[in-house]
Scaffold this motif. Structure first.
Motif, short mmCIF file in Angstrom:
data_model
loop_
_atom_site.label_atom_id
_atom_site.label_comp_id
_atom_site.label_asym_id
_atom_site.label_seq_id
_atom_site.Cartn_x
_atom_site.Cartn_y
_atom_site.Cartn_z
N UNK A 46 0.87 -1.18 0.00
CA UNK A 46 0.00 0.00 0.00
C UNK A 46 0.90 1.22 0.00
N UNK A 47 0.87 2.00 -1.06
CA UNK A 47 1.68 3.21 -1.13
C UNK A 47 0.86 4.46 -0.79
N UNK A 48 -0.40 4.49 -1.22
CA UNK A 48 -1.28 5.63 -0.91
C UNK A 48 -1.86 5.41 0.49
N UNK A 49 -1.00 5.48 1.49
CA UNK A 49 -1.39 5.02 2.82
C UNK A 49 -2.40 5.92 3.50
N UNK A 50 -2.24 7.22 3.36
CA UNK A 50 -3.20 8.11 3.98
C UNK A 50 -4.59 7.93 3.38
N UNK A 51 -4.66 7.84 2.06
CA UNK A 51 -5.94 7.65 1.39
C UNK A 51 -6.54 6.28 1.73
N UNK A 52 -5.69 5.26 1.76
CA UNK A 52 -6.17 3.93 2.12
C UNK A 52 -6.72 3.91 3.54
N UNK A 53 -6.01 4.55 4.45
CA UNK A 53 -6.45 4.59 5.85
C UNK A 53 -7.80 5.29 5.95
N UNK A 54 -7.94 6.43 5.30
CA UNK A 54 -9.20 7.18 5.35
C UNK A 54 -10.36 6.33 4.85
#
Length: 236
Positions: A209-217
Motif C-alpha cells: 500500500x503506497x497511498x497510505x493516507x488515502x487507504x487509511x481514510x
C-alpha cells in the motif's frame, strides 16, 4: 505546603521526568526488553541505589512509560473528538486519524503499548484506564449517534450467542445501552483500527500500500459504517 516541601516535590518531579526520558531513549535504541535501571542511572550520572527510590524495579519504570504512552495517545484521540459541528462519520474518522498520526510520530512509544509483549512483564491494573481512552473516544461517537437516533443497525444482523454474551457483559461493565449488533461491530472496528495502524507502523504495508493516507481514510470510514454510523455522501 512549605517552600522547602514544594522545592523537594519539584526536584523529585524533574528527576522522575529525566529518568523516564532517558528510559524512552533506551527503549528506542534497544527495545523494551533491554530496559535497564542501571543503564538509565549510568546515563544520568546517578548511582543505581538513588534511582531505585524513584522506581523500585524495571517493571515499575516500564509501567510508567506505558501509562504515559497510553495517556498521550488517548489525549490525541480526545482532542480530535472535541471538535464540534461534524457528522458522526467525520468525528469517527478524525479520532482514527489522530491515532494514526500519533503512532507514526511516536513509533517506539506505540510499539511499547501495541507491539510484542515484553517477556516477564505483566501490566498492572494502573494501565487499564489509560489504555481505554481511545476506545472510549470512539465509543462516544457511536453513543452520540445512537442517542440522536442516527445509528444504522444492519437489518437482519445476527450476533452469535457467545458473542452476544460477551457484548452484553461489556455493555453492563461500561453502563451503556447499544444494540448488540452495533456494539459487536464497534468492538471489531476498534481492533481493526489498531491492526491498520500497526501494519503501517511496523512496515507490513511496504510495497503493498503506497497511498497510505488515502487507504487509511477509506478503511476507517468503512469501519465506521460497519458499526452503524450514518454517512451523507456515497463518496465517503
Amino acid at each position: 505546603m512549605s517552600a522547602i516541601q514544594g522545592a523537594r516535590e519539584r526536584a523529585r518531579a524533574e528527576v522522575t521526568a529525566a529518568i523516564k526520558e532517558e528510559a524512552r531513549r533506551q527503549v528506542a535504541r534497544e527495545g523494551a526488553v533491554k530496559l535497564s535501571l542501571r543503564a538509565v542511572a549510568r546515563e544520568l550520572g546517578m548511582v543505581s541505589s538513588a534511582l531505585y527510590r524513584y522506581f523500585p524495579s524495571r517493571d515499575d519504570l516500564l509501567t510508567a512509560l506505558i501509562v504515559d504512552a497510553y495517556d498521550a495517545l488517548g489525549a490525541a484521540a480526545e482532542g480530535a473528538l472535541a471538535a464540534d459541528g461534524r457528522e458522526p462519520l467525520e468525528r469517527w474518522s478524525a479520532v482514527c486519524r489522530a491515532v494514526r498520526e500519533w503512532a507514526l510520530a511516536h513509533p517506539h512509544e506505540y510499539a511499547l503499548i501495541y507491539g510484542s509483549p515484553v517477556p516477564g512483564y505483566s501490566a498492572p491494573q494502573a494501565t487499564v484506564v489509560p489504555a481505554s481512552r481511545v476506545a472510549l473516544a470512539l465509543l462516544t461517537v457511536v453513543l452520540d449517534a445512537h442517542a440522536a437516533g442516527a445509528l444504522r443497525t444492519p437489518e437482519g444482523a445476527v450476533v452469535p450467542e457467545a458473542v452476544g454474551a460477551d457484548v452484553r457483559a461489556l455493555a453492563q461493565t461500561l453502563g451503556i445501552e447499544l444494540p448488540e449488533a452495533a456494539l459487536t461491530g464497534f468492538t471489531a472496528a476498534w481492533a481493526q483500527l489498531f491492526g491498520l495502524v500497526s501494519f503501517e507502523v511496523f512496515g507490513q504495508f511496504n510495497k503493498v500500500v503506497e497511498a497510505r493516507e488515502e487507504f487509511f481514510a477509506h478503511a476507517v470510514a468503512a469501519l465506521g459504517r460497519a458499526t452503524g454510523l450514518p454517512w451523507t455522501s456515497p463518496s465517503d
